[in-house]
Design an enzyme around this catalytic site. Structure first.
Site: not given
Lengths: 197, 294
Positions: B24, B81, B153, B165, B214, B235
């Site tokens: 990002d 985006k 974020g 998973r 994350g 990000g």
């Protein structure tokens, strides 16, 4: 069995491995330069050429790749791989491996929205080859020793110079194995030649 | 004969990004740092997710000036985006020539019922997914690339791990099912039957699936690769860290060599403080971005 490596730093590695195996050779993913000793030919896959070059430098692959080529073992560069092989790149001061005597232009067909598929006639390989071009480069100029294998709208998109082969498109993304097969045959021939020399 | 925007061209573009990191960025300077560090693409944004979270209010498509500035600054692909279901934002980004559109839950959804019909566009799309139902619905709509939603974020990897998973487990279940079981599986997961059959036949998703939402450290990136991600979106992690260039290089290396623990240790040294991060349970339910999308 003929062993063909795929430089596995980034990009369409899995697809090349599958097409090499489908062409009857053994495929190895090359992540460390020492592995180059184990293989008879090498594919430089599609991906982002700037990213690959950074990783090539980081892992000290640069000289090893050049020596691999100079030893007479075949190399096939697709898309980003073609850029890595070129002696000159339009708009850049420095090229990469400089193993093929040609000048190439990056993203020459435009951005992703201009990416396309087209049927090509490839010399020595065949007609109606379904070629997938993704933010593809093309070859602007070639030296005397380079044989042009295919053009699209007047631009060179596949070429061969001795034991080096390149394409601006992605033969690994289709089920048409003719071009990968052609490269595997190049590798098989070079094994014989290198053994007798 | 020439065909633009075919499935092979759109999905193939994402295949070329495999094993790479998409970063990002909010301006040309950051985009250059990302390219220099070895990013395979950049996502041009007005604000990174952690700032969007902090700012609140409605998050929309970035100002086209920023997207254009980033496109002019780098030669690697540029993504941007659009809000979920916002047909015009997507068409505007397509017209500008961005290389990939993220129909993203990080922005405030424009439509709470329908996603974009992504097969209608020449430009390829990436979408978030938490499970095989979402993955298959997005593929059915024409997405050419997937990513985990994670919880954007937060700098907390737990949700991305859960989503990766979940998808992997469900693919394994699907592969071992007989065809008559698949229709009921399709019903239970709200997944298109034909897409599920395709996944079963291939033994994997027909498009790449990256990790997102994350990733805050090189070890996080390597973890996601080990869990089966094809690549990584980072990000807020990079440009919220003390030394973005160093941090970006470290993430790229950890992604390439995700099983080389000595190398990951080496690149993780002296990176300074990673972003502070958020515990998921402290986020109010209506602030959870991953619940956006249908």
């Amino acid at each position: 069995m003929t062993k063909v490596g795929v430089l596995g730093l980034q990009g369409a590695v899995r697809e090349h491995v599958q097409s090499i195996e489908a062409s009857g050779a053994e495929a190895l993913i090359i992540k460390r330069k020492e592995q180059l000793d184990e293989i008879d030919g090498l594919v430089l896959p599609g991906g982002e050429s700037t990213t690959m070059r950074r990783l090539i430098d980081k892992y000290d692959f640069f000289d090893a790749l050049i020596n691999f080529g100079k030893s007479g073992k075949p190399i096939f560069g697709t898309c980003a791989g073609l850029i890595l092989l070129a002696k000159e790149i339009v708009g850049q001061d420095h090229a990469h491996l400089q193993l093929m005597d040609m000048k190439v232009e990056r993203n020459a067909f435009g951005r992703q929205k201009d990416s396309f598929e087209a049927a090509l006639n490839i010399k020595g390989i065949g007609a109606d080859f379904d070629a997938v071009f993704i933010r593809a480069p093309y070859v602007v100029e070639v030296g005397d020793d380079v044989e042009v294998l295919a053009s699209y709208k007047g631009n060179i998109v596949a070429a061969r110079q001795g034991h080096y082969l390149c394409s601006a498109f992605h033969p690994e993304l289709t089920d048409d194995l003719r071009m990968v097969h052609y490269f595997v045959e190049m590798v098989e021939q070079s094994i014989k030649q290198l053994a007798s020399s | 004969m020439s065909n633009l925007g075919t499935d092979r061209v759109k999905r193939g573009m994402a295949e070329m990004q495999k094993g790479g990191v998409i970063m990002d960025v909010i301006n040309a300077e950051q985009a250059k740092i990302a390219e220099e560090a070895g990013a395979v693409a950049v996502m041009a944004l007005e604000r990174v997710p952690s700032d969007i979270r902090a700012a609140g209010g409605v998050a929309r498509m970035a100002d086209p000036t920023i997207v254009e500035e980033v496109m002019n600054a780098v030669s690697i692909p540029v993504m941007a985006k659009a809000r979920i279901g916002h047909i015009v934002e997507a068409r505007v980004l397509e017209a500008m020539g961005v290389d990939y559109i993220d129909e993203s839950e990080v922005l405030t959804p424009a439509d709470e019922v329908y996603h974009l019909l992504k097969s209608d566009y020449t430009v390829p799309f990436v979408c978030g997914c938490r499970n095989i139902g979402e993955a298959a619905r997005r593929i059915g709509e024409g997405a050419s690339m997937l990513r985990t939603k994670g919880e954007p974020g937060t700098g907390n990897i737990v949700e991305a791990v859960r989503h990766m998973r979940e998808v992997q487990t469900q693919i394994r279940q699907l592969i071992h099912m007989s065809k008559d079981e698949i229709m009921t599986f399709a019903k239970e997961h709200g997944a298109p039957y034909e897409v599920l059959l395709d996944i079963k036949e291939r033994g994997r998703l027909p498009v790449v699936n990256f990790a997102a939402g994350g990733v805050a450290t090189p070890a996080d990136a390597a973890l996601m690769m080990q869990l089966g991600a094809d690549g990584v979106f980072v990000g807020s992690g990079i440009f919220k860290s003390d030394n973005p260039a160093k941090f970006a290089r470290a993430i790229v290396e950890a992604t390439t060599h995700y099983e080389d623990y000595e190398l990951i240790a080496k690149v993780s040294k002296g990176l300074g403080t990673a972003m502070k991060g958020l515990e998921i349970s402290t986020i109010a339910p209506e602030q959870r971005m991953q619940d956006r999308g249908w």
